[in-house]
Design a protein around this motif. Sequence first.
Motif, PDB file in Angstrom:
ATOM      1  N   GLY A  38       0.854  -1.722  -0.022  1.00  0.00           N
ATOM      2  CA  GLY A  38      -0.138   0.421  -0.212  1.00  0.00           C
ATOM      3  C   GLY A  38       0.539   1.556   0.585  1.00  0.00           C
ATOM      4  O   GLY A  38       1.918   1.265   0.409  1.00  0.00           O
ATOM      5  N   THR A  45       0.731   3.631   7.479  1.00  0.00           N
ATOM      6  CA  THR A  45      -0.620   3.204   7.462  1.00  0.00           C
ATOM      7  C   THR A  45      -0.986   3.263   5.723  1.00  0.00           C
ATOM      8  O   THR A  45      -0.970   4.861   5.611  1.00  0.00           O
ATOM      9  CB  THR A  45      -1.357   4.227   8.362  1.00  0.00           C
ATOM     10  N   PRO A  48      -6.476   4.442   2.472  1.00  0.00           N
ATOM     11  CA  PRO A  48      -7.399   3.760   2.177  1.00  0.00           C
ATOM     12  C   PRO A  48      -7.780   4.559   0.362  1.00  0.00           C
ATOM     13  O   PRO A  48      -8.113   5.404   0.373  1.00  0.00           O
ATOM     14  CB  PRO A  48      -8.677   3.657   3.025  1.00  0.00           C
ATOM     15  N   GLY A  49      -8.611   2.645  -0.173  1.00  0.00           N
ATOM     16  CA  GLY A  49      -8.867   3.021  -1.213  1.00  0.00           C
ATOM     17  C   GLY A  49      -7.327   4.445  -2.516  1.00  0.00           C
ATOM     18  O   GLY A  49      -8.653   4.426  -3.206  1.00  0.00           O
ATOM     19  N   SER A  50      -6.542   3.592  -1.736  1.00  0.00           N
ATOM     20  CA  SER A  50      -5.577   4.689  -3.036  1.00  0.00           C
ATOM     21  C   SER A  50      -5.265   2.961  -3.515  1.00  0.00           C
ATOM     22  O   SER A  50      -5.053   1.941  -3.490  1.00  0.00           O
ATOM     23  CB  SER A  50      -4.268   4.967  -2.219  1.00  0.00           C
ATOM     24  N   PRO A 104      -7.221  -0.378  -5.113  1.00  0.00           N
ATOM     25  CA  PRO A 104      -6.772  -0.665  -3.962  1.00  0.00           C
ATOM     26  C   PRO A 104      -6.904  -2.682  -3.525  1.00  0.00           C
ATOM     27  O   PRO A 104      -6.396  -3.421  -2.643  1.00  0.00           O
ATOM     28  CB  PRO A 104      -7.885  -0.261  -3.661  1.00  0.00           C
ATOM     29  N   ASP A 105      -7.872  -3.004  -4.071  1.00  0.00           N
ATOM     30  CA  ASP A 105      -7.978  -4.950  -3.444  1.00  0.00           C
ATOM     31  C   ASP A 105      -7.114  -5.496  -4.405  1.00  0.00           C
ATOM     32  O   ASP A 105      -7.194  -6.345  -4.143  1.00  0.00           O
ATOM     33  CB  ASP A 105      -9.170  -5.018  -3.876  1.00  0.00           C
TER      34      ASP A 105
END
Length: 409
Positions: A38, A45, A48-50, A104-105
């Motif tokens: 990520g 951290t 999220p969603g990147s 992102p997934d």
Amino acid sequence: MTGRPAGTGREDEAILAAEGRRLLGFAAGSVLEPAGFGWLDERGTPVPGSPLPTWIAARMTYVFTLGAQLGVPGARETAEHGVRSLLTAYRDPVHDGWFESLRPDAAAAADARKTAYTHAFVALAAGSATAAGVPGGRDLLDGVAGVLRTRFLDARGRVVEEYDEAFTASESYRGANASMHMVEALLVLGDVEPDAEWHRLALGLAEHLVHGVARAHGYLLPEHFSAQWQPLPDYNADHRDDPFRPYGCTPGHLLEWSRLLVQLEASVAGAPGWLLEDARALFDTAVRVGWQVDGRPGFVYTVDWEGRPVVRTRMHWVVAEAIAAAAALHRRTGEPGFGRWYDEWWRFAREHLVDLEHGSWHHELDPANRPAATVWRGKPDVYHAFQATLLPRLPAAPAAAAALGPLPD
């Protein structure tokens, strides 16, 4: 992070090694399941969603491979995760090559383009994993080497910048940045493959862009070119702080090229004398036009063709490359001036970049040397900073992974 350059004392090496471990500890937070890495925020951290850029995955695989060779706990498992991810999720199963980024997934491509910049880093990771004996490293190397030969290195050995997903159309742009990182990758491939052609290709790229183009421009290397390799001096004049294709000359790339030329000289049989001459000239030019030229410590991001600052933002990667270049030239020449620069830039990094509170290094500073995020958000990458802790401790050749040797069984 102090004193003698080029890792000439045990105390210095211990300090550098500790900083390298600290950086890898921060980077370990980027690991995602089932695949990939990520984009990290300021505290380490994943955002999220990147999307998940492939060049980040390749760089993380590279640094954790080196960390595994150095015996850093957990690094081996992360390097193996990286190789698996690059062999599967990031690779195009239909047209081959590596996607520019994943969703992102990690289930499909977010950006299906194929770029030389990304493929250079996949090759760097693959060659390094092969040298270390990371499972799957040889398969990754065989795959990316074939794509480099057939798609990204033309008949003259020059780099083709970008294709669409199916490799049916290529971009008319050519860039020095992708070529520079291709040199870095080719140096590793030449160390792990018996074919000396990889090193000859690296030398050819450097001869064209540095000994030819940069030298003709007073070592203010143009970054942007047409498909026929004609310089485009006004490229992105209306988008001057682009993170990958900024307008003007980039002093940090002069330093990076300088270090690579020293590595080339040590790697290529019968290396020409201009490699060291040009390495010195690039280093001196970067210092002259980039270092504290606006009255404050730090390297400006870009300058114009008269050597005047354009974007005064300071990037962490420039200081990291300055440290590595100073160490390489000090080791090669023994001249104390390079050692003094090495010390000065580590002092700057320690004072302004090293983030002991949240980890890693601040990736960007404003002109007053305060943390900023106008070009880069977060701290997505430890590749440059980690190399600043490692390369001063190693000889110029072979490349880092080949120098460190295979992992124990």
